[in-house]
Design an enzyme around this catalytic site. Structure first.
Site, PDB file in Angstrom:
ATOM      1  N   LYS A 148       0.836  -1.203   0.000  1.00 14.17           N
ATOM      2  CA  LYS A 148       0.000   0.000   0.000  1.00 14.17           C
ATOM      3  C   LYS A 148       0.873   1.257   0.000  1.00 14.17           C
ATOM      4  O   LYS A 148       1.909   1.307   0.659  1.00 14.17           O
ATOM      5  CB  LYS A 148      -0.905  -0.025   1.231  1.00 14.17           C
ATOM      6  CG  LYS A 148      -1.996   1.032   1.264  1.00 14.17           C
ATOM      7  CD  LYS A 148      -2.860   0.803   2.501  1.00 14.17           C
ATOM      8  CE  LYS A 148      -4.029   1.781   2.564  1.00 14.17           C
ATOM      9  NZ  LYS A 148      -4.861   1.529   3.764  1.00 14.17           N
ATOM     10  N   SER A 221      -9.546   1.721   2.559  1.00 11.83           N
ATOM     11  CA  SER A 221      -8.528   2.504   1.899  1.00 11.83           C
ATOM     12  C   SER A 221      -7.500   1.668   1.152  1.00 11.83           C
ATOM     13  O   SER A 221      -6.649   2.208   0.452  1.00 11.83           O
ATOM     14  CB  SER A 221      -7.816   3.379   2.931  1.00 11.83           C
ATOM     15  OG  SER A 221      -7.140   2.607   3.900  1.00 11.83           O
ATOM     16  N   SER A 245     -10.628  -0.860   6.246  1.00  7.68           N
ATOM     17  CA  SER A 245      -9.792  -0.565   5.082  1.00  7.68           C
ATOM     18  C   SER A 245      -9.074  -1.754   4.482  1.00  7.68           C
ATOM     19  O   SER A 245      -8.555  -1.663   3.375  1.00  7.68           O
ATOM     20  CB  SER A 245      -8.761   0.513   5.445  1.00  7.68           C
ATOM     21  OG  SER A 245      -9.398   1.743   5.665  1.00  7.68           O
TER      22      SER A 245
END
Length: 559
Positions: A148, A221, A245
């Site tokens: 990420k 996210s 997320s």
């Protein structure tokens, strides 16, 4: 609306000032220049793509037959085994996944960075190591791992999803150090939301699209990871979760996603500055992958490195995972039809019925005891947690975003809208929020105990993947961040079908419930996968994986 790099299928995002758009365009062009022309998808795939782009990577002509096999037929455990035994070189595997990742990016906007050249050099050194030492460097020797964007990897940049936060990272964070030491190869970083704090991964890099219906969100996210893994451009990725997320994007894209209890896995260095939300709501990090055994592989790899020796904030637990023996002769599992606040949309209700039917089959009665379960205080938790996320009223994040001329995205504004009126809270106000949280946690634990279950299974989200810019209700995941319980989302065979209707006897449980029904009628969710969420008590992470291991045969899960 701003335009994306020319190699991408895209959906529009807001436009900023001329200065911001110039800087943004330069970043996108720099990315695009790294992509060799032979890896560019033909115009036919980009100019008028189907809503479901999931079959394009294998059929676009960029991957050869062996690369398709490498990327489609193995999970991380399988890849590590084949590389260690010499069937594949790390260079072959990294080449295949790097190519598939850039194809996935052109179809969904899932990446922020792609560094195939550097990854191949790392893979080459791993092949030399294996040839010389006759043993792999570690459990992940040669396995490509996607990361990420906000998680620091040496030689790349990281950000919070907006321009003013982009920094060049000279060193790995602790998590990445451990993965690299185990032989993992880093080849890309993945897209996330502006501010990190909502369920649509739309940033200055663009908007991530759902591979199975590009008119839907891939979630947030950690949405870039979810889309990439769903398109088999990564076997294993690292996400973070403070409200859903990891779990929501994994559910939106039909993959496995695991949020451990907080302070088990290292997060040191994940963010450049402390986040005020964590004063009361701890974040977690965890794997996103294709199988249950990949969760075990990831957890074993990280925890056997004893990360708590360098980070005293971590709890030193021994990982037994799927090998954990059950506490009793029968697993007591609670089934959640709804949380008393929002009735899930039709395909989620269908998935719950599917799971209940299989779990209740008399053939499994010696292994599983099925009960109805009602989560305590879902509406109250949703109200509390939204206040706890933004004790500064969101003002600091807003100022940092707009300082460069970057526009605010709609869900970025939405998430702190109510809290902006209150502004910056006093220390005592934040302290009293902690009391509210702890009081709630005690009541939640008491209710769980009274209902006498080991684990619960239920929705991961109010519906399938949401239409773009409409992910307003995270109640089925954020509840477990509030109480800090571990959760894993698992794929089901259920997919959303056009025209599905709510039951005739539907009665809204709340105004939010009515809003969710209206959202269902406004979009076509055809093809969206449906996952369910399995949850255990706080720090019962091993027991959660033990339960998942038991359920894999009953529910037909990928092991």
């Amino acid at each position: 609306m701003a335009q994306e790099a020319p190699t991408n299928v895209s959906k529009p995002i807001p436009v900023g000032t001329a200065s911001f758009e110039e800087k943004r365009a330069a970043l996108l062009k720099a990315f695009d220049r790294k992509v060799p022309p032979e890896y560019h998808l033909r115009a036919e795939f980009l100019e008028d793509p189907p809503s479901d782009v999931s079959t394009i990577p294998a059929n676009c002509g960029i991957l050869n037959e062996e690369e398709i096999k490498i990327t489609e037929e193995y999970d991380a455990v399988g890849l590590a085994k084949e590389i260690a035994e010499g069937k594949y070189k790390a260079v072959e595997v990294v080449t295949a996944f790097s190519k598939r990742a850039i194809i996935a990016h052109q179809l969904t906007g899932c990446l922020t960075q792609w560094f195939m050249v550097e990854a191949l050099e790392q893979a080459k050194q791993l092949d030399i190591y294996l040839e010389k030492n006759k043993r792999p460097m570690g459990r992940l020797h040669g396995v490509p791992v996607s990361i990420k964007d906000h998680i620091p990897v040496a030689g790349t940049s990281s950000s919070l999803g907006y321009l003013s936060t982009i920094v060049e990272d000279e060193s790995d964070c602790q998590m990445v150090q451990i993965l690299r030491g185990a032989g993992a190869v880093f080849y890309c970083k993945t897209n996330q939301p502006q501010s990190l704090m909502h369920l649509e991964s739309d940033s200055l890099w663009g908007r991530v699209l759902n591979p199975f219906n590009i008119n839907l969100s891939a979630g947030g996210s950690t949405g870039g990871e979810a889309a990439l893994i769903a398109l088999m451009g990564s076997p294993l990725g690292v996400g973070t979760d403070i409200g859903g997320s990891i779990r929501c994007p994994a559910a939106f894209c039909g993959i496995y996603g695991y949020k451990p209890t907080s302070h088990i896995l290292p997060m040191r260095g994940f963010l450049p500055t402390p986040v005020a939300a964590e004063l009361n709501i701890p974040a977690s990090t965890g794997p996103m992958c294709r199988s249950i055994r990949d969760i075990d592989l990831f957890m074993t790899t990280i925890l056997e490195a004893k990360p708590y020796l360098l980070d005293p904030n971590l709890v030193p637990i021994s990982w037994t995972g799927s090998r954990t023996p059950p506490n009793s002769h029968r697993l007591k599992i609670g089934v959640i039809s709804n949380d008393g606040f929002i009735q899930p949309q039709p395909p989620v209700a269908k998935a719950i019925s599917w799971a209940r039917k299989l779990l209740s089959d008399p053939v499994h009665a010696s292994q599983v005891e099925v009960k109805e379960f009602k989560p305590f205080g879902a509406a109250d938790a949703w109200s509390k947690i939204r206040r706890m996320y933004w004790p500064d009223g969101g003002d600091l994040s807003k100022k940092a975003i707009v300082s460069t001329g970057e526009p605010l995205h709609s869900l970025t504004e939405w998430i702190w809208e109510e809290q902006q009126e209150s502004g910056m809270q006093t220390a005592q106000a934040v302290n009293l929020l902690r009391k509210e949280r702890d009081d709630f946690r005690h009541k939640f634990a008491k209710s769980w105990e009274e209902q006498d279950v080991d684990v619960v299974i239920g929705p991961a989200f109010v519906g399938p993947a949401s239409a773009h810019d409409t992910a307003f209700y995270w109640t089925y995941t954020s509840l477990y961040n509030m109480v800090d319980y571990p959760g894993v989302v698992i794929p089901t065979p259920i997919r959303a079908i056009s025209g599905e209707q709510y039951d005739q006897g539907y009665t809204p449980l709340s105004d939010a419930c009515q809003d969710v029904k209206k959202l269902w009628g406004k979009s076509d969710f055809k093809g969206a996968p449906i996952n369910l969420q399995l949850v255990a008590r706080r720090y019962h992470d091993n027991e959660l994986l033990s339960a998942l291991s038991l359920l894999k045969n009953i529910l037909g899960l990928a092991y």
